[in-house]
Structure formats: C-alpha cells, structure tokens
Scaffold this motif. Structure first.
Motif, mmCIF file in Angstrom:
data_model
loop_
_atom_site.group_PDB
_atom_site.id
_atom_site.type_symbol
_atom_site.label_atom_id
_atom_site.label_comp_id
_atom_site.label_asym_id
_atom_site.label_seq_id
_atom_site.Cartn_x
_atom_site.Cartn_y
_atom_site.Cartn_z
ATOM 1 N N ARG A 9 -37.734 19.216 12.786
ATOM 2 C CA ARG A 9 -37.999 19.914 11.529
ATOM 3 C C ARG A 9 -37.084 19.322 10.472
ATOM 4 O O ARG A 9 -36.163 18.562 10.815
ATOM 5 C CB ARG A 9 -37.787 21.428 11.677
ATOM 6 C CG ARG A 9 -36.440 21.834 12.221
ATOM 7 C CD ARG A 9 -36.379 23.322 12.498
ATOM 8 N NE ARG A 9 -37.377 23.739 13.463
ATOM 9 C CZ ARG A 9 -37.210 23.687 14.782
ATOM 10 N NH1 ARG A 9 -36.079 23.221 15.292
ATOM 11 N NH2 ARG A 9 -38.157 24.066 15.596
ATOM 12 N N PRO A 10 -37.304 19.615 9.195
ATOM 13 C CA PRO A 10 -36.418 19.053 8.172
ATOM 14 C C PRO A 10 -34.956 19.391 8.449
ATOM 15 O O PRO A 10 -34.617 20.505 8.839
ATOM 16 C CB PRO A 10 -36.913 19.710 6.882
ATOM 17 C CG PRO A 10 -38.349 20.027 7.156
ATOM 18 C CD PRO A 10 -38.414 20.388 8.616
ATOM 19 N N VAL A 11 -34.086 18.389 8.239
ATOM 20 C CA VAL A 11 -32.647 18.586 8.475
ATOM 21 C C VAL A 11 -32.034 19.161 7.196
ATOM 22 O O VAL A 11 -32.069 18.511 6.142
ATOM 23 C CB VAL A 11 -31.967 17.256 8.838
ATOM 24 C CG1 VAL A 11 -30.474 17.472 9.090
ATOM 25 C CG2 VAL A 11 -32.631 16.642 10.077
ATOM 26 N N PRO A 12 -31.484 20.382 7.239
ATOM 27 C CA PRO A 12 -30.970 21.006 6.020
ATOM 28 C C PRO A 12 -29.662 20.369 5.548
ATOM 29 O O PRO A 12 -28.910 19.797 6.338
ATOM 30 C CB PRO A 12 -30.757 22.465 6.433
ATOM 31 C CG PRO A 12 -30.497 22.395 7.914
ATOM 32 C CD PRO A 12 -31.353 21.258 8.415
ATOM 33 N N VAL A 58 -23.030 19.043 16.228
ATOM 34 C CA VAL A 58 -23.510 17.958 17.088
ATOM 35 C C VAL A 58 -22.995 18.189 18.504
ATOM 36 O O VAL A 58 -21.801 18.443 18.706
ATOM 37 C CB VAL A 58 -23.027 16.586 16.578
ATOM 38 C CG1 VAL A 58 -23.457 15.481 17.539
ATOM 39 C CG2 VAL A 58 -23.557 16.316 15.185
ATOM 40 N N THR A 59 -23.881 18.118 19.473
ATOM 41 C CA THR A 59 -23.496 18.215 20.879
ATOM 42 C C THR A 59 -24.072 17.009 21.622
ATOM 43 O O THR A 59 -25.104 16.454 21.228
ATOM 44 C CB THR A 59 -24.028 19.504 21.523
ATOM 45 O OG1 THR A 59 -25.459 19.572 21.372
ATOM 46 C CG2 THR A 59 -23.393 20.723 20.873
ATOM 47 N N ALA A 73 -27.740 16.229 20.124
ATOM 48 C CA ALA A 73 -28.544 17.196 19.384
ATOM 49 C C ALA A 73 -27.820 17.582 18.104
ATOM 50 O O ALA A 73 -26.593 17.694 18.071
ATOM 51 C CB ALA A 73 -28.808 18.437 20.234
ATOM 52 N N LEU A 74 -28.601 17.810 17.057
ATOM 53 C CA LEU A 74 -28.072 18.212 15.754
ATOM 54 C C LEU A 74 -28.721 19.539 15.376
ATOM 55 O O LEU A 74 -29.949 19.663 15.400
ATOM 56 C CB LEU A 74 -28.413 17.148 14.706
ATOM 57 C CG LEU A 74 -27.874 17.340 13.293
ATOM 58 C CD1 LEU A 74 -26.359 17.171 13.274
ATOM 59 C CD2 LEU A 74 -28.528 16.343 12.339
ATOM 60 N N GLY A 84 -25.681 28.168 15.175
ATOM 61 C CA GLY A 84 -26.406 29.291 15.743
ATOM 62 C C GLY A 84 -27.914 29.156 15.743
ATOM 63 O O GLY A 84 -28.624 30.120 16.068
ATOM 64 N N ALA A 85 -28.434 27.980 15.403
ATOM 65 C CA ALA A 85 -29.887 27.780 15.323
ATOM 66 C C ALA A 85 -30.328 26.720 16.318
ATOM 67 O O ALA A 85 -29.514 26.029 16.935
ATOM 68 C CB ALA A 85 -30.295 27.387 13.906
#
Length: 263
Positions: free
Chosen positions: A65-68, A74-75, A91-92, A96-97
């Motif tokens: 989805r669009p990156v805000p 980052v994990t 992952a980015l 909490g999302a």
C-alpha cells in the motif's frame, strides 16, 4: 516529520522518521518507493549478525500500500541461512500497523578473484557528458523530484518511449550517516516506469506494486543509471525492464510489474 536534509532520520534502532524529501509525485501524503526501498536494503545489509562474506545479489519488494510520510519501523528476519546463500526478509510499517512494504533479499557468499569476471554490454555516456534534465511538473515544491539529480542520455520524463537516465541523490538516505553506493542504486531503480513511460501521464496511470533488483556487481560511485524499456498489454498489465549501470559499466537489472488504466 523529519526536517533534516535526508530522506529519513533515525529515531532509534529500527525506527525512522520520513522527511518531505521522500514525497512522490502523485500523492502529497505518500512516499516515492525509491527511498523506502533503499532503507529496507540498508536494513538487510546492517542487520545484527549479517555475514561480511556475503553480498546482496537480488532483492524483491512488494509494495502493499502507499508508504506514508511519517514514523516507520523496520524489522528483519532470516528465512534461510546456508553456507553459500541466505535469504533475508525486511518489513516496513507505521507504528502498530500492518506492513506497507516487504523486501526479500538473496545474499550470496563472495570470494575475491574466485572466478574470471564477465561484464556484458557496452558502456554509456558518462553523467558529466550530458545536461541536467528537469523532472516532470509536480504540484509541490519538496519531494523526491527535488532530492534527485537526473541526466538523460536517451529520452526524457515527458517523452514517450525508452529512456536512459543517470540519477544522483542530493540528500542522504539517513541523516548523519554516509550514503553508500547500494543506497544510490536502490533509490533510483524504482523510477524505471517513469523514465521509459509509453503512455501519457495525463490520460493513464501506470503504477508498480513490486520491484525486483538483481546485481551481479556491487555498485561504486555517486551515480546510478537506469536504462529502461516499458511494455504494456491491452489488458492493462505492463512491465518496466531496465539495465542498471554505474560509471564503471553494467551492474545488473531491475523490473517492475505495472497496473495500467485510464484515469
């Protein structure tokens, strides 16, 4: 929002704040995919316990989805660890999302001068031999379009058809941290569909939801070149395929799957 002359500001281990320099040309609240792609590539290389005798050979991004533009986490995790290869996932996500972008990287063990080098293809005009090419018009002042220097040797952003463009970062990836050649390539690679547009920006959308970068040689220097060609089927599926270069020659390829539709 970060205000430093960089795409991101490091807040803590694995936590970053995106600046306005990450803003893409289509949505004032969303990032161009280049900066977060480079951030995830940096995370793969810098993760705790990363082997120094391995090098990134392929990285595939899923843009969910669009990156805000704002705080991001980052994990990383190792999916496969072998003697000669390993697969690492990064992952980015906003705090909490759910993740907005995933990367899966293949790293291969290297040994200096182990085999004879074979470099395909001719070179390109050097970036110093071509003029600065303006970005296409964007309705806001600060964003990715201002944070990158672009010099076309073939085509232009508003010219339909194949394009070849040298790109250089004007700001750091992470505030206060050195820019690496790999950062420069990953920041640029997501621009292939814009460099080689085959349809009118005003009449059609052609956005990518993925990006794959293969590197047979580790990049060097400040400049990365994207030599792109785009193909589109009448069903609305396209492919932007590009050869990647640095000033020494070819370094690999990138590919983007495109969703194409009338506006």
């Amino acid at each position: 929002m970060a205000s430093a002359e960089a795409f991101f500001e490091r807040v803590d281990t694995g936590r970053f704040l995106a600046s306005e320099h990450t803003r893409g040309p289509w949505d004032p609240l969303a990032q161009h995919a280049g900066p977060p792609a480079a951030l995830l590539g940096r995370a793969v290389e810098d993760r705790e316990g990363a082997r120094e005798d391995m090098r990134l050979a392929r990285i595939t991004y899923e843009i969910l989805r669009p990156v805000p533009i704002g705080p991001l986490e980052v994990t990383t995790s190792v999916l496969r660890a072998g003697r000669s290869t390993e697969v690492v996932e990064a992952a980015l996500a906003p705090p909490g999302a759910a993740p907005v972008m995933l990367a899966r990287a293949l790293r291969i063990r290297v040994a200096p001068e182990a085999v004879p080098a074979a470099v395909p293809g001719p070179g390109l005009p050097a970036p110093g031999e071509v003029e600065v090419t303006p970005f296409f018009p964007v309705p806001w002042e600060t964003g990715y379009h201002r944070a990158m220097e672009t010099r076309f040797t073939e085509g232009a952003f508003m010219e339909l058809g194949p394009g070849t463009c040298w790109m250089r970062m004007k700001v750091a990836l992470i505030a206060g941290e050195d820019v690496r050649p790999l950062d420069r390539v990953l920041v640029a690679a997501d621009s292939g569909n814009g460099i080689s547009s085959v349809m009118d920006f005003g009449r059609f959308v052609f956005v990518n939801s993925d990006l794959t970068v293969h590197l047979h040689r580790h990049p060097v220097g400040e400049w990365a070149c994207v030599e792109a060609r785009t193909s589109v089927d009448a069903a609305g599926i396209g492919l932007a395929d590009a050869r990647l270069h640095d000033e020494k020659g070819p370094i690999g390829r990138s590919a983007q799957s495109l969703f194409v539709a009338p506006r």
